[in-house]
Motif scaffolding. Sequence first.
Motif, PDB file in Angstrom:
ATOM      1  N   SER A  28     -13.262 -43.119  -5.079  1.00 27.97           N
ATOM      2  CA  SER A  28     -12.958 -42.313  -3.898  1.00 27.97           C
ATOM      3  C   SER A  28     -11.451 -42.189  -3.728  1.00 27.97           C
ATOM      4  O   SER A  28     -10.673 -43.020  -4.221  1.00 27.97           O
ATOM      5  N   GLY A  29     -11.047 -41.166  -3.009  1.00 29.51           N
ATOM      6  CA  GLY A  29      -9.631 -41.007  -2.713  1.00 29.51           C
ATOM      7  C   GLY A  29      -9.067 -42.191  -1.969  1.00 29.51           C
ATOM      8  O   GLY A  29      -7.943 -42.634  -2.218  1.00 29.51           O
ATOM      9  N   ARG A  30      -9.860 -42.743  -1.039  1.00 28.06           N
ATOM     10  CA  ARG A  30      -9.390 -43.894  -0.257  1.00 28.06           C
ATOM     11  C   ARG A  30      -9.175 -45.110  -1.147  1.00 28.06           C
ATOM     12  O   ARG A  30      -8.152 -45.803  -1.041  1.00 28.06           O
ATOM     13  N   THR A  73     -12.366 -38.307  -6.058  1.00 24.95           N
ATOM     14  CA  THR A  73     -12.895 -37.309  -5.138  1.00 24.95           C
ATOM     15  C   THR A  73     -13.302 -37.973  -3.836  1.00 24.95           C
ATOM     16  O   THR A  73     -13.610 -39.172  -3.809  1.00 24.95           O
ATOM     17  N   ASP A  74     -13.322 -37.207  -2.771  1.00 28.24           N
ATOM     18  CA  ASP A  74     -13.869 -37.678  -1.504  1.00 28.24           C
ATOM     19  C   ASP A  74     -15.314 -37.250  -1.333  1.00 28.24           C
ATOM     20  O   ASP A  74     -15.913 -37.483  -0.274  1.00 28.24           O
ATOM     21  N   GLU A  75     -15.883 -36.616  -2.371  1.00 28.03           N
ATOM     22  CA  GLU A  75     -17.258 -36.127  -2.304  1.00 28.03           C
ATOM     23  C   GLU A  75     -18.128 -36.923  -3.271  1.00 28.03           C
ATOM     24  O   GLU A  75     -18.726 -36.392  -4.205  1.00 28.03           O
TER      25      GLU A  75
END
Length: 276
Positions: free
Chosen positions: A209-211, A263-265
Amino acid sequence: MSGRHLTPTVVKLGGSCLDDLDGSWWDDLARHGRDRPLVLVHGWSKPLKRLSARYSEPSAILRDRYGNQSRWTTPEVIEDIKAVSAELAADVVGRLADRGITAERLLGSDGLVSAGDGERWWWREKQLVELENLVGPITGVDVTPLKSLRPGHAHLVTPLARNAAGQEVNTDADRAAAAIAGATGATDLVLVTDVGHLLIDGEPVRLISGRDAAAFRDKGAKGGMRKKLRAAGEALDRGVERVVIGSAAVTELLDGRTGTVITDELPSPHPSGANA
């Protein structure tokens, strides 16, 4: 022609790996480029070092008071960057033309990329000193020069920028690619480099994830990968859906067959930081 076909794929070509991209890699890029516009942003690290041994010396790299590294960029260095980039561009344009893809070169400083004021205080011989270093953070992208976004055509961008004082300045190529991807509405940003994956604790990461990528950037990433993760975060913040880092063919990276997807998806409701 659908709007999606006018949305480019943005590919950053690492200066350290351009020499290692063989004919099959360019064949694959051309196949992808027949269906989607291409915006290619190139680095220049290896060509610049070949031009002069002084660019390989430790003194060529500055570190600011926050620990960030930058190439010490003077007007002479800007001219050398433009010289090696012109030669590199001729090679890339020729490779694409041989495969049926037309291409044009753009300097980011010719109205495409704008930059803010750069840091003025740098460590030299264990002291913070004030230096004029022609670098600057990217503050905006005007997509007007990218006037020919269409399948079968590529724009090759040399990531220089222009600041408010009208000076040409050096920018980080990964972050320039991220800014251009966001400004053009690209769904995908591909960062082609000389490593196959992001590694965390020595293990390759396939999906993150981006985070979690940002957390690793701030705590464990080093050197060029730290900049790539910063660029990935900036791209996601600008609306890009997916950033892929790797050394393989573009379609393999986009298909998720190799490389690291940021990705955040994420498909899982409980994403882990690293999925093998």
